[in-house]
Design an enzyme around this catalytic site. Structure first.
Site, short mmCIF file in Angstrom:
data_model
loop_
_atom_site.label_atom_id
_atom_site.label_comp_id
_atom_site.label_asym_id
_atom_site.label_seq_id
_atom_site.Cartn_x
_atom_site.Cartn_y
_atom_site.Cartn_z
N LYS A 10 0.83 -1.21 0.00
CA LYS A 10 0.00 0.00 0.00
C LYS A 10 0.86 1.25 0.00
O LYS A 10 2.05 1.24 0.31
CB LYS A 10 -0.92 0.01 1.22
CG LYS A 10 -0.18 0.10 2.58
CD LYS A 10 0.08 1.53 3.01
CE LYS A 10 0.80 1.71 4.33
NZ LYS A 10 2.23 1.42 4.33
N GLY A 142 10.37 -3.02 5.31
CA GLY A 142 10.59 -1.84 6.13
C GLY A 142 10.74 -0.56 5.34
O GLY A 142 11.50 0.33 5.74
N GLY A 144 7.91 1.27 4.14
CA GLY A 144 6.70 2.09 4.16
C GLY A 144 5.63 1.67 3.19
O GLY A 144 4.65 2.38 3.01
N LEU A 145 5.78 0.49 2.57
CA LEU A 145 4.81 0.02 1.59
C LEU A 145 3.93 -1.11 2.13
O LEU A 145 3.27 -1.81 1.38
CB LEU A 145 5.51 -0.44 0.30
CG LEU A 145 6.31 0.63 -0.44
CD1 LEU A 145 6.90 0.07 -1.73
CD2 LEU A 145 5.45 1.86 -0.73
N GLY A 146 3.91 -1.26 3.45
CA GLY A 146 3.00 -2.22 4.05
C GLY A 146 3.43 -3.67 3.93
O GLY A 146 2.59 -4.56 3.85
N SER A 148 4.76 -5.70 6.16
CA SER A 148 4.34 -6.52 7.29
C SER A 148 2.84 -6.81 7.24
O SER A 148 2.39 -7.92 7.55
CB SER A 148 4.70 -5.85 8.62
OG SER A 148 3.96 -4.66 8.81
N GLU A 196 -0.31 -7.64 13.14
CA GLU A 196 0.28 -6.31 13.05
C GLU A 196 0.57 -5.73 14.43
O GLU A 196 1.57 -5.03 14.62
CB GLU A 196 -0.66 -5.38 12.28
CG GLU A 196 -0.56 -5.49 10.77
CD GLU A 196 0.63 -4.73 10.23
OE1 GLU A 196 0.50 -3.55 9.86
OE2 GLU A 196 1.72 -5.32 10.19
N ASP A 207 -3.05 -0.25 7.48
CA ASP A 207 -2.24 -1.05 6.56
C ASP A 207 -2.89 -2.39 6.25
O ASP A 207 -3.02 -2.79 5.08
CB ASP A 207 -0.84 -1.28 7.16
CG ASP A 207 0.04 -0.05 7.08
OD1 ASP A 207 -0.50 1.05 6.84
OD2 ASP A 207 1.26 -0.19 7.25
#
Length: 376
Positions: A10, A142, A144-146, A148, A196, A207
């Site tokens: 995302k 890690g 910032g694109l989701g 996890s 999460e 997310d």
């Protein structure tokens, strides 16, 4: 029995961090996926206590395994695939002892949180029966694109399907992947959110929500609103290749809010206003060049304001600022996406600016050593 599930990454167009404190945020799924494959042996896997649970992280070239007897000893029988419950302190402590059985490389110590989420989801949904999970992803970790959330969503989807708790609803149009129904998606989302929370501490839930339901959404205090973009919104995603810790960044914003409650409350309220206005603009129809340009100019201004407020929260980074300055040379507006502190940056690409996109990409690669992931 083999099950495969995938979930998208995302981007957040507006509202990151502030969404944790009750503000609205706008996010969209992107065409980069994490895929979780699950293979379960036929029958009981060789009797009570036999076999093992294996997790193969294909992109990291790492494999972890736990004997089923060891899992049962530490966590009990598990297997509560219905409504999810949060991972308790005792369960987290037990999972920590299971991770001590493995020597996780120091350079990959960040894997511990993801492994903890996996063990919780697996044993909670399937119990301690043997199985092998393989995970691969298009998403940088890690950044910032989701990544996890896509891991938790795809893994929850595969586990719940294997447990027989959810099933595909068809509607794939003859493609390889089929779709869950709405109620099943809700259950997958709730389980993914528990994963999460293990990874990030106090996530907002945006997310895993956008990874589960896809498309573009507005998210506020756990409530999700689907947005229909009347015109394409083109973004260039640039990976600064600077790693960061989402949990620490979220905690840092909360600490700043506790030190400056009135000032930060105003920041969060301003971000809320930006997200609400941006969501309204996205849904407006623009039928000609003048209207499209006007719409994109408003989006650019809102992104610029949001970035300024993220700087106020203390989550920008020198690498992010470099991308901002670079894109500004081409009269383009950028903002960080996700937790900040490095990671990825969004650049809004106006509809009538696409001829210059290749020039910007080359500049980012050759001069700044960043990695443009593509346009979405």
């Amino acid at each position: 029995m083999e099950v495969r599930a995938r979930a998208p990454g995302k981007i957040i167009l507006a509202g990151e961090h502030a969404v944790v404190h009750g503000s609205a945020a706008v996010a969209a799924a992107i065409d980069l996926y994490t895929t979780s494959s699950l293979v379960l042996p036929a029958g009981d896997g060789g009797g009570a206590g036999a076999g093992e649970v294996v997790l193969d992280l294909r992109d990291s070239a790492l494999t972890f395994s736990w004997p089923c007897s060891r899992l049962r000893e530490a966590l009990g029988e598990g297997c509560k695939a219905g409504a999810p419950k949060p991972c308790s302190h005792d369960e987290l402590a037990a999972i920590a002892t299971l991770l001590e059985d493995h020597e996780i490389p120091e350079a990959k110590i960040w894997l511990s949180a993801g492994l903890s989420a996996f063990l919780f989801l697996y044993t909670s949904i399937l119990g301690c029966r043997p199985g092998r999970a393989v995970v691969s992803s298009d998403l940088p970790m890690g950044a910032g694109l989701g990544s996890s959330a896509a891991f938790c969503v795809s893994m929850s989807g595969a586990l719940l399907t294997a447990a027989g708790t959810v099933g595909v609803a068809g509607g794939s149009g003859g493609e390889e992947w089929e779709l869950f129904g709405k109620d099943d998606l809700e259950l997958v989302n709730r389980w993914a959110f528990q994963g999460e929370k293990i990874i990030h501490g106090k996530p907002s839930g945006i997310d895993n929500a956008v990874s589960t339901f896809g498309s573009m959404i507005k998210f506020k205090k756990g409530e999700l609103t689907n947005l229909k973009s009347r015109n394409p919104v083109k973004m260039l995603i640039t990976d600064t290749r600077v790693g960061r810790n989402t949990k620490a960044l979220v905690a840092g914003v909360s600490e700043r809010a506790s030190r400056h409650p009135d000032a930060m409350a105003s920041v969060f309220q301003a971000v809320n206003s930006i997200s609400e206005e941006l969501s309204s603009i996205v849904e407006l129809a623009a039928d000609d060049e003048v209207a499209i340009t006007s719409k994109e100019e408003k989006l650019a201004e809102l992104m610029e304001m949001n970035q300024g407020l993220l700087q106020c929260m203390g989550v920008s980074h020198a690498s992010i600022e470099t991308v901002l300055r670079t894109s500004l040379k081409y009269n383009l507006v950028s903002k960080l996406t996700g937790a900040g502190g490095g990671g990825c940056v969004l650049t809004l690409i106006p509809t009538y600016y696409l001829l210059f996109l290749k020039i910007l990409k080359l500049f980012l690669i050759c001069v700044s050593n960043f990695h443009p992931l593509g346009e979405y």
